[in-house]
Design an enzyme around this catalytic site. Structure first.
Site, short mmCIF file in Angstrom:
data_model
loop_
_atom_site.label_atom_id
_atom_site.label_comp_id
_atom_site.label_asym_id
_atom_site.label_seq_id
_atom_site.Cartn_x
_atom_site.Cartn_y
_atom_site.Cartn_z
CD GLU A 13 -2.70 -1.32 2.46
OE1 GLU A 13 -3.57 -0.48 2.72
OE2 GLU A 13 -2.41 -2.26 3.21
CB SER A 182 -5.60 -1.56 0.37
OG SER A 182 -5.42 -0.28 0.94
CB SER A 313 -10.24 8.64 2.79
OG SER A 313 -9.09 8.61 1.97
#
Length: 342
Positions: A13, A182, A313
């Site tokens: 990530e 993720s 986000s």
């Protein structure tokens, strides 16, 4: 305040972490903090004479960090995780904002090192970070604490059966690496062939894999900040499920906050999120993910101790539903994190 925003690293990530770090640094600068962004695994060859300058070329610094992207795999072979001068830079900050995502960053090792060195940082300490990063431990703790979670089993690469009936399970199932983030390596298997292929992919990332009951329905996320649940957000991918591509490709999912669900259901989900947060010994802030089936039953999948931090986000969107913009949220997360040190 003098603030180091720590990003990058060598996890799967890395790129998302750099984006989070860039946006957080930009927001903190907007709030008149002297924030700088530093790559945790590559650092700086020389210590700057003015470490926290009033004028700061963020774009230039991010370009420098991105120049190391192709070296992340080779860096994994090094025994030293921290890059040049990283620890010394962090020691000179009033606090380190952790914008790290993935294995070394969310698993508690960085937090433990910082605790030993007396470096203040945002988010949960090493114990909660380690437990939340391990989906097998998380599932066990949720069960013990009465937090609804899908049924599942932990498989080890050197000793497992390909027969689901050996684990009293049946298709379809979700297969995912035990400590990934993720949604990297996550697969929904609807046939035996897909199941075996999913196991192979998951074990290519790490030695342990979670196989859990597939909950078909709607997906939600609940931020918990300083022990308080934020408004629930619903995530509806245009196609497929909320995998890595749908998380980070613009327009790949419809996100609704506050989620359009009955008030009673929302309250119970928020209560479950806080319960899960407390059961995992989390501190400061986290984000817990849920699935809800057609009967309206919801199940907590996992907790994210360092959730994505860009203005779009999930956690920032939830804060926005409370009237809190992104810079204000970044400041809030610093203030609640400093409570650990009072």
């Amino acid at each position: 305040m003098n603030i180091v925003v720590l990003a990058g690293g060598i996890s799967t990530e890395r790129e998302i972490s750099i984006i989070s770090g860039t946006k957080v640094c930009e927001a903190l600068r907007e709030k008149e903090h002297r924030a700088i962004v530093v790559d945790v695994s590559f650092g700086k060859e020389e210590m700057p004479s003015d470490l926290f300058p009033s004028a700061y070329d963020l774009d230039r610094e991010v370009a420098y960090i991105n120049s190391f992207n192709g070296q992340a795999e080779n860096r994994k072979k090094d025994k030293e995780f921290f890059g040049s001068n990283v620890l010394e830079i962090c020691r000179q900050a009033d606090i380190v904002f952790l914008a790290l995502h993935g294995e070394n960053g969310e698993n508690g090792k960085v937090q433990a090192c910082f605790d030993l060195m007396g470096i203040k940082y945002t988010g949960t300490g090493p114990l909660g970070s380690g437990m939340a990063m391990d989906k097998g431990i998380t599932k066990s703790i949720f069960r013990s604490a009465g937090v609804p979670t899908p049924g599942g089993v932990l498989l080890k690469k050197d000793n497992y059966s390909k027969k689901l009936e050996d684990y009293q399970m049946k298709l379809p199932v979700v297969v995912k690496p035990c400590c990934g983030g993720s949604s990297v390596g996550v697969c929904i298997a609807k046939s035996q062939e897909e199941y075996e292929k999913a196991l192979e992919e998951s074990f290519s990332y790490e030695e342990e894999t979670i196989v859990e009951e597939y909950i078909q329905g709607r997906e939600f996320s609940v931020g918990v900040v300083d022990g308080e649940a934020y408004p629930i957000i619903e995530i509806a991918p245009i196609t497929g499920f909320y995998d890595y591509k749908n998380k980070y490709q613009a327009g790949a999912a419809i996100e609704t906050c506050p989620a359009e669900i009955p008030a009673e259901t929302a309250e119970k989900m928020q209560e479950a999120a806080v319960k899960g947060y407390q059961a995992l010994s989390l501190e400061s802030y986290a984000r817990l993910d849920f699935m809800m089936n057609e009967k309206g039953e919801f199940f907590c999948l996992e907790a994210n101790t360092l959730p994505g931090m860009t203005p779009t986000s999930l956690l920032p969107q939830e804060a926005g539903a409370l009237g809190m913009d992104f810079p204000a949220l970044c400041e809030r997360l610093i203030q609640v994190s400093l409570k650990k040190y009072e």
